[in-house]
Design an enzyme around this catalytic site. Structure first.
Site, PDB file in Angstrom:
ATOM      1  N   ALA A 141     -23.177  -4.303 -15.410  1.00 44.17           N
ATOM      2  CA  ALA A 141     -22.274  -5.336 -15.929  1.00 44.17           C
ATOM      3  C   ALA A 141     -22.920  -6.149 -17.052  1.00 44.17           C
ATOM      4  O   ALA A 141     -22.232  -6.611 -17.958  1.00 44.17           O
ATOM      5  CB  ALA A 141     -21.834  -6.261 -14.799  1.00 44.17           C
ATOM      6  N   ASN A 143     -20.359 -15.605  -9.177  1.00 45.11           N
ATOM      7  CA  ASN A 143     -21.393 -14.987  -8.342  1.00 45.11           C
ATOM      8  C   ASN A 143     -22.120 -15.981  -7.441  1.00 45.11           C
ATOM      9  O   ASN A 143     -22.621 -15.610  -6.388  1.00 45.11           O
ATOM     10  CB  ASN A 143     -22.415 -14.244  -9.221  1.00 45.11           C
ATOM     11  N   GLN A 188     -18.211  -9.266  -9.465  1.00 41.79           N
ATOM     12  CA  GLN A 188     -18.129  -9.778  -8.093  1.00 41.79           C
ATOM     13  C   GLN A 188     -16.705  -9.689  -7.534  1.00 41.79           C
ATOM     14  O   GLN A 188     -16.465 -10.121  -6.399  1.00 41.79           O
ATOM     15  CB  GLN A 188     -18.589 -11.247  -8.058  1.00 41.79           C
ATOM     16  N   SER A 229     -19.607  -3.446 -12.074  1.00 36.28           N
ATOM     17  CA  SER A 229     -20.935  -3.034 -11.622  1.00 36.28           C
ATOM     18  C   SER A 229     -20.809  -2.257 -10.325  1.00 36.28           C
ATOM     19  O   SER A 229     -20.033  -2.641  -9.443  1.00 36.28           O
ATOM     20  CB  SER A 229     -21.808  -4.278 -11.407  1.00 36.28           C
ATOM     21  N   HIS A 244     -23.389  -1.565  -8.030  1.00 35.49           N
ATOM     22  CA  HIS A 244     -24.237  -1.954  -6.888  1.00 35.49           C
ATOM     23  C   HIS A 244     -23.742  -3.193  -6.154  1.00 35.49           C
ATOM     24  O   HIS A 244     -24.283  -3.563  -5.118  1.00 35.49           O
ATOM     25  CB  HIS A 244     -25.708  -2.102  -7.306  1.00 35.49           C
ATOM     26  N   CYS A 290     -36.502 -20.731  -8.877  1.00 35.20           N
ATOM     27  CA  CYS A 290     -37.884 -21.140  -8.580  1.00 35.20           C
ATOM     28  C   CYS A 290     -38.751 -20.853  -9.802  1.00 35.20           C
ATOM     29  O   CYS A 290     -38.870 -19.722 -10.228  1.00 35.20           O
ATOM     30  CB  CYS A 290     -38.435 -20.341  -7.409  1.00 35.20           C
TER      31      CYS A 290
END
Length: 439
Positions: free
Chosen positions: A109, A189, A217, A237, A239, A363
């Site tokens: 995507a 998402n 999504q 997409s 996956h 992070c």
């Protein structure tokens, strides 16, 4: 998307479903400096999903016996691969109500988004100089827009309401005669909200502006029709819907026709739009995943909704100060994004080592930045820091949900018991009324 994955650690032996096996003292796995008694249970379906065994079965022959290049025109190996790719193209088209000739295979995507946004604006650059998108799009859409800005195009980043949905009046006010494309994702998402694509499509068609949507999504999870939505370009997409990683597709409408400038030079495969050999096994896998998703969508939605409701009720019946981020009404059922008041987000993620979930935070080595999607919703910074996205799917089990409830509740209670702020709130003190001293 910039999300921090919390990969979790196990304490005892009674693990269920796709979770970890128990471990005696000294056993287990050490990974990224974290000791785990076994594999954590997986609740991060928005990041990726396991390949459905039926998808893998469909793919395997094209790795072993029928391994031909689908672009080889002179022998049987090429012909049978080409036939398999074209069948997959039809399966993908059927899922979104399109024509097979409108499907272009890509690596995913992200590439489809790049081709759609940059490709349209580059092709129509003599007349069109303006792009409209939202502040909560996937990073690859936002970065494509920033790239266009560096080239001299103008971009409007629409804000969203507190529930994550766009305000149609703001979209109408933003449109200009030189607007080339509007790009708005169908299902977000991070927070799972579903945008009113049919209404957006109607408005864009009336104004003769192309509409692109990132449906990575959404496709295979909620019913989608490119004609009902009046979408001109759609990114997909594999996956995210139990297909293989490394393959996606771009839907490009033929009538009214959309033109794009290719973003990659090469042999001119995929009608000159996306050069490079189409990977037959991956394309076959994506086609099979789309067909299965279409057949099982109703069942999947019902099953996943039951599990999500069970997770939400299980957590909120035992904990106060839990907030759902994004609209409850217009939402994909498999996405539950929660913020926990008076809990330090990084500590919560580190404590949930036994569950593979994602945070809306990125992070970094120096700091933990709150999610830009949650900030766009107007979520306060302390709450944005404590968000956790639970992603539930076709193969999630009730036992995994019950285990996730137990671990989440235990960890939040543990952290709150250590929090002086939580203690003050329990005593009825209004924290906003306190004048904090500067040191």
């Amino acid at each position: 998307m910039a999300t921090a994955a919390a990969v979790a650690v196990v304490g005892d032996d009674d693990h269920s479903g796709g979770g970890s096996g128990g471990g005696r003292e000294g056993e287990g796995v050490m990974m990224k400096g974290v000791h785990m008694a076994g594999r954590p249970l997986y609740l991060d379906m928005q990041a990726t999903s396991p390949v459905d065994p039926r998808v893998l079965d469909a793919m395997l022959p094209y790795y072993m016996d029928q391994f031909g290049n689908p672009h080889s025109r002179t022998h049987m190996y090429g012909w049978e691969s080409d036939e398999a790719v074209e069948k997959a193209r039809e399966q993908i088209a059927k899922l979104i109500g399109a024509n097979a000739k409108e499907i272009i295979f890509t690596s995913g995507a992200t590439e489809a988004n790049n081709i759609a946004i940059k490709g349209v604006m580059h092709f129509y650059k003599d007349k069109k100089k303006h792009v409209i998108t939202t502040q909560t799009e996937h990073k690859c859409v936002l970065d494509s827009c920033r790239h266009l800005q560096q080239e001299g195009f103008e971009v409007t980043y629409l804000p969203v309401r507190k529930d994550g949905l766009i305000d149609m009046e703001e979209l109408k006010a933003a449109i200009r005669p030189d607007t080339g494309i509007v790009s708005i994702m169908t299902v977000n998402n991070e927070i799972g909200v579903i945008q009113p694509m049919a209404e957006i499509g109607e408005f864009c068609r009336k104004n003769k502006v192309f509409l692109h949507t990132d449906a990575a999504q959404a496709a295979g999870k909620i019913p989608i029709s490119v004609d009902d939505m009046k979408v001109d370009l759609m990114s997909l997409s594999a996956h995210k819907i139990y297909g293989p990683k490394g393959v996606g597709a771009l839907y490009m409408r033929r009538r009214p026709r959309v033109r794009v400038e290719a973003q990659m030079s090469g042999g001119g495969q995929e009608r000159g739009i996306r050069s490079g050999t189409v990977p037959t096994p991956l394309a076959v896998g994506m086609g099979a995943a789309c067909e299965i998703a279409m057949e099982e969508m109703e069942h999947d939605e019902k099953y996943i909704k039951e599990l999500t409701d069970r997770l939400y009720k299980g957590i909120t019946s035992q904990l106060d100060g839990v907030i759902v981020n994004g609209s409850l009404e217009h939402r994909y059922v498999g996405n539950l994004n929660l913020s926990f008041a008076y809990v330090e987000g990084e500590s919560l993620l580190m404590g949930l080592k036994e569950v593979a979930v994602s945070s809306g935070s990125a992070c970094t080595s120096a700091s933990l930045e709150p999610s830009y999607v949650l900030r766009a919703l107007g979520v306060e910074e302390d709450m944005a820091h404590t968000s956790i996205r639970f992603g539930i799917g076709r193969f999630t089990t009730k036992e995994e949900i019950d285990r996730a409830i137990q671990l989440t509740v235990d960890q939040v209670q543990k952290l709150r018991n250590m929090s002086p702020l939580w203690e003050m709130v329990q005593e009825g003190i209004d924290l906003k009324s306190i004048q904090w001293a500067q040191h």
